[in-house]
Design an enzyme around this catalytic site. Structure first.
Site, PDB file in Angstrom:
ATOM      1  CG  ASP A   1      87.479   1.555  42.761  1.00  0.00           C
ATOM      2  OD1 ASP A   1      88.348   1.749  43.606  1.00  0.00           O
ATOM      3  OD2 ASP A   1      87.277   3.354  43.154  1.00  0.00           O
TER       4      ASP A   1
ATOM      5  CE1 TYR B   1      95.682  -0.398  42.968  1.00  0.00           C
ATOM      6  CE2 TYR B   1      96.446  -1.531  40.344  1.00  0.00           C
ATOM      7  CZ  TYR B   1      96.513  -1.063  42.150  1.00  0.00           C
ATOM      8  OH  TYR B   1      97.489  -2.413  42.446  1.00  0.00           O
TER       9      TYR B   1
ATOM     10  CG  PHE C   1      94.517  -6.298  43.430  1.00  0.00           C
ATOM     11  CD1 PHE C   1      94.416  -4.891  44.714  1.00  0.00           C
ATOM     12  CD2 PHE C   1      93.375  -7.210  43.498  1.00  0.00           C
ATOM     13  CE1 PHE C   1      93.897  -5.103  45.533  1.00  0.00           C
ATOM     14  CE2 PHE C   1      92.715  -6.840  44.366  1.00  0.00           C
ATOM     15  CZ  PHE C   1      92.418  -6.071  45.659  1.00  0.00           C
TER      16      PHE C   1
ATOM     17  CG  HIS D   1      91.725  -4.528  50.342  1.00  0.00           C
ATOM     18  ND1 HIS D   1      93.071  -3.473  50.035  1.00  0.00           N
ATOM     19  CD2 HIS D   1      91.103  -4.418  49.337  1.00  0.00           C
ATOM     20  CE1 HIS D   1      92.914  -3.166  49.313  1.00  0.00           C
ATOM     21  NE2 HIS D   1      91.645  -4.245  48.418  1.00  0.00           N
TER      22      HIS D   1
END
Length: 232
Positions: free
Chosen positions: A61, A63, A74, A189
């Site tokens: 999701d 930031y 990202f 991740h």
């Protein structure tokens, strides 16, 4: 939303799950700060039209702090400090790509314009509350976005899917992606909490370009150094 995406996704907007999602977002936006801004929720679609997608990077999701989210997973806009996950992404790029220079900017738009779809599973989040819009309907819509890529008319060339972390891997498995046509790259991740459990050293950016060179031709590989190139 870019027309190429709207033309294949517009029917989703009238389905009960999406109507319920819109109602939730209207109420949420009245009572809380929501990121990204409304005009950036679909910026991924404008930067990477459907027919240009060659690589998909699936995040969780947006930031959730001020000045960060702008619609690409990202990615952050200057002068925002690089988040930990993005620092690890750059670290792996530097390991994979000869002469890669780690950018000071966190804006991944130059890569998006080359065909890298930086897509989140949820497109919105309440300020300072990670994963707060999970389970509201975005996951269903994201699955349809990915399905649209898999079902592109007249395109027999494959796509690279970078599935970092269990949620992204679960989404890819549910789509039953044809691995004879597409390349699925799975690892931990890039979050600072998990990057050293298999993200660092995964060679995904190198492997992606190997695949693209074979399927599309060397001229259509990704210039992962594009953030520096465009800044100059």
């Amino acid at each position: 939303m870019h027309e190429s995406w709207y033309s294949v996704l517009h029917s989703e907007f009238e389905k009960p799950y999406f109507i319920k999602l819109k109602e939730f977002l209207v109420i949420e936006s009245k009572n809380h700060t929501v990121f990204p801004s409304a005009d950036n929720i679909y910026s991924w679609s404008r930067l990477t039209p459907l027919d240009s997608v060659k690589v998909v990077v699936l995040g969780q999701d947006p930031y959730h702090n001020v000045g960060q989210a702008h619609g690409l997973s990202f990615s952050v806009l200057p002068p925002t400090k690089l988040p930990g996950s993005l620092r690890n992404i750059y670290k792996q790029m530097a390991s994979d790509i000869p002469a890669f220079v780690v950018p000071t900017s966190g804006d991944l738009s130059p890569l998006a314009r080359q065909g890298v779809l930086w897509l989140n599973t949820c497109f919105t989040v309440r300020a300072h509350q990670a994963n707060s819009h999970a389970g509201k309907g975005w996951e269903t819509f994201t699955t349809e976005v990915l399905r649209a890529i898999l079902n592109r008319a007249g395109d027999e060339r494959g796509v690279v899917f970078m599935a970092w972390g269990q949620p992204a891997q679960k989404t890819c498995r549910a789509l039953h992606i044809d691995e004879a046509k597409h390349l699925i790259l799975s690892s931990a991740h890039p979050s600072p909490l998990s990057a050293h459990r298999g993200f660092i050293g995964n060679r995904h950016f190198h492997l992606a370009n190997e695949f693209l060179a074979r399927v599309y031709g060397q001229q259509d590989t990704i210039d992962w150094n594009a953030m520096i190139s465009e800044a100059q």
